[in-house]
Scaffold this motif. Structure first.
Motif, PDB file in Angstrom:
ATOM      1  N   GLU A   5       0.847  -1.203   0.000  1.00 45.14           N
ATOM      2  CA  GLU A   5       0.000   0.000   0.000  1.00 45.14           C
ATOM      3  C   GLU A   5       0.877   1.246   0.000  1.00 45.14           C
ATOM      4  O   GLU A   5       1.812   1.354   0.798  1.00 45.14           O
ATOM      5  CB  GLU A   5      -0.915  -0.050   1.241  1.00 45.14           C
ATOM      6  N   CYS A   6       0.578   2.185  -0.900  1.00 45.66           N
ATOM      7  CA  CYS A   6       1.396   3.412  -1.035  1.00 45.66           C
ATOM      8  C   CYS A   6       0.503   4.633  -1.197  1.00 45.66           C
ATOM      9  O   CYS A   6       0.767   5.494  -2.056  1.00 45.66           O
ATOM     10  CB  CYS A   6       2.304   3.319  -2.257  1.00 45.66           C
ATOM     11  N   VAL A   7      -0.587   4.727  -0.438  1.00 36.85           N
ATOM     12  CA  VAL A   7      -1.464   5.895  -0.579  1.00 36.85           C
ATOM     13  C   VAL A   7      -1.050   6.966   0.434  1.00 36.85           C
ATOM     14  O   VAL A   7      -0.096   6.779   1.197  1.00 36.85           O
ATOM     15  CB  VAL A   7      -2.958   5.511  -0.436  1.00 36.85           C
ATOM     16  N   VAL A   8      -1.795   8.069   0.424  1.00 39.84           N
ATOM     17  CA  VAL A   8      -1.422   9.231   1.245  1.00 39.84           C
ATOM     18  C   VAL A   8      -1.231   8.862   2.733  1.00 39.84           C
ATOM     19  O   VAL A   8      -1.864   7.938   3.234  1.00 39.84           O
ATOM     20  CB  VAL A   8      -2.467  10.358   1.138  1.00 39.84           C
ATOM     21  N   GLU A   9      -0.397   9.660   3.385  1.00 39.01           N
ATOM     22  CA  GLU A   9      -0.093   9.400   4.805  1.00 39.01           C
ATOM     23  C   GLU A   9      -1.240   9.925   5.675  1.00 39.01           C
ATOM     24  O   GLU A   9      -1.124  10.971   6.327  1.00 39.01           O
ATOM     25  CB  GLU A   9       1.249  10.096   5.145  1.00 39.01           C
TER      26      GLU A   9
END
Ligand SMILES: NC(=O)c1ccc[n+]([C@@H]2O[C@H](COP(=O)([O-])OP(=O)(O)OC[C@H]3O[C@@H](n4cnc5c(N)ncnc54)[C@H](O)[C@@H]3O)[C@@H](O)[C@H]2O)c1
Length: 333
Positions: free
Chosen positions: A101-105
């Motif tokens: 998963e690499c979505v917004v923090e």
């Protein structure tokens, strides 16, 4: 004594043929390159139309430059063939063995995404978050399949900085950790294992310690911001490209790290106190660190170890000879 291998442990050893990468920002594209270069099919999911349309072009541009520099063992076109881009999450995760998963923090965004991922994938598919700071217990603890959730925090960009922090929560299964380490190894990424969840993990805590002092030095008018960057880039950073700070202490001082801590420990403790940090190095911790370093670099071979450090530095210097860093000119303007 345990003799039988459970089906889940056996699965950890099975090669994963395809992974899903969720989010096609800089980290998502970077992970996609890492996995595709390792021969793994990558199914990228991105909600934003513009980013989805440009994802493969972004990857191609980076890969072509890497290929031109002789960094790829296969042609860009072949690597790109292993990447596909999807709008629907259910399509992207179909048949994959691992999800990065690499979505917004944002903890709420991650919580909702992990809820969906938990429903869409079998419970032996690892769900790894790239989050820089948020422990997975903050967004995955209520999920029925939480045992396969953990954090895999990369250094950025992971196709050049080949290390990631593997941070399991209390509920993460050893099988999920083993599967993760195995796929990272295949992708030629060093795994650094954290024994407990801690905000900021280790990499950003180390970086934070340096940044805290850097800001203080600039604030106190001791040094310019540009000179802080120069000290780290040309000094500490260059050395740290071959050895870490503990090995530096071991090899910089005749007498090794134990001697270094005796002479410089009180000085560093005073400097820390000046900034309001009271955490001197205890004899026990020094012993733990020294023993770990001496296991790789026996103190009896100290002179030889120093020669090896110099040999490594010479190799780095020879590879950097003629390197014209475009960012340094920007810095001095
Ligand atoms: N930038 C860094 O230096 C760095 C380093 C290590 C880890 N990380 C972590 O990696 C993660 C991603 O960072 P980034 O810099 O690439 O972020 P980014 O904001 O550039 O990209 C995030 C992407 O995710 C997409 N997205 C958001 N929700 C989505 C969803 N539900 N499904 C599919 N796509 C979705 C967004 O449209 C965007 O394109 C963050 O958690 C960050 O903390 C960042």
């Amino acid at each position: 004594m345990k003799t039988e291998t459970t089906p889940e442990e056996a699965r950890a050893d099975l090669p994963i043929h395809s992974v899903a990468v969720i989010g096609a920002g800089s980290i998502g594209i970077a992970w996609s390159i890492v996995f595709a270069c390792a021969g793994i099919n990558v199914r990228i999911c991105e909600l934003d139309d513009t980013r989805r349309d440009s994802a493969l072009a972004s990857a191609e541009s980076l890969l072509s430059e890497m290929e031109g520099a002789g960094l790829l063992s296969q042609a860009t076109a072949g690597i790109l063939e292993r990447m596909s881009v999807w709008e629907e999450l259910s399509d992207a995760v179909s048949g994959v063995g691992y999800v990065q998963e690499c979505v917004v923090e944002d903890v709420d965004v991650k919580r909702e995404l992990f809820r969906q991922l938990d429903q869409l994938t079998p419970h032996d598919v690892v769900l790894a978050s790239s989050t820089s700071t948020i422990p997975s217990s903050k967004f995955a603890s209520d999920l029925p399949g939480r045992a396969r959730c953990l954090v895999v925090h990369p250094a950025n960009p992971p196709y050049f900085l080949r290390v990631a922090e593997v941070v399991p929560a209390e509920f993460t299964s050893p099988t999920a950790v083993a599967t993760t380490v195995s796929i990272l190894k295949r992708a030629q990424i060093f795994s650094v294992h954290l024994n407990s969840e801690i905000e900021g993990f280790a990499l950003n805590r180390l970086q934070g310690a340096l940044l805290r002092e850097a800001y203080c030095l600039v604030q106190d008018g001791v040094i310019s911001a540009v000179d802080v960057d120069t000290l780290v880039r040309e000094g500490l950073g260059r050395r740290w490209s071959v050895i870490g700070p503990f090995t530096t202490s071991e090899l910089n001082t005749r007498g090794g790290l134990r001697q270094h801590s005796e002479v410089l420990g009180p000085v560093y403790a005073r400097l820390g106190l000046e900034r309001g940090h009271e955490n001197p190095w205890t004899p026990d911790t020094i012993n733990t660190v020294a023993k770990a370093i001496e296991q790789n670099l026996p103190f009896a071979s100290w002179e030889e170890n120093v020669r090896q450090r110099d040999h490594a530095m010479i190799q780095i210097a020879s590879r950097l000879k003629g390197f014209d860093n475009p960012l340094v000119q920007c810095e001095s303007e």
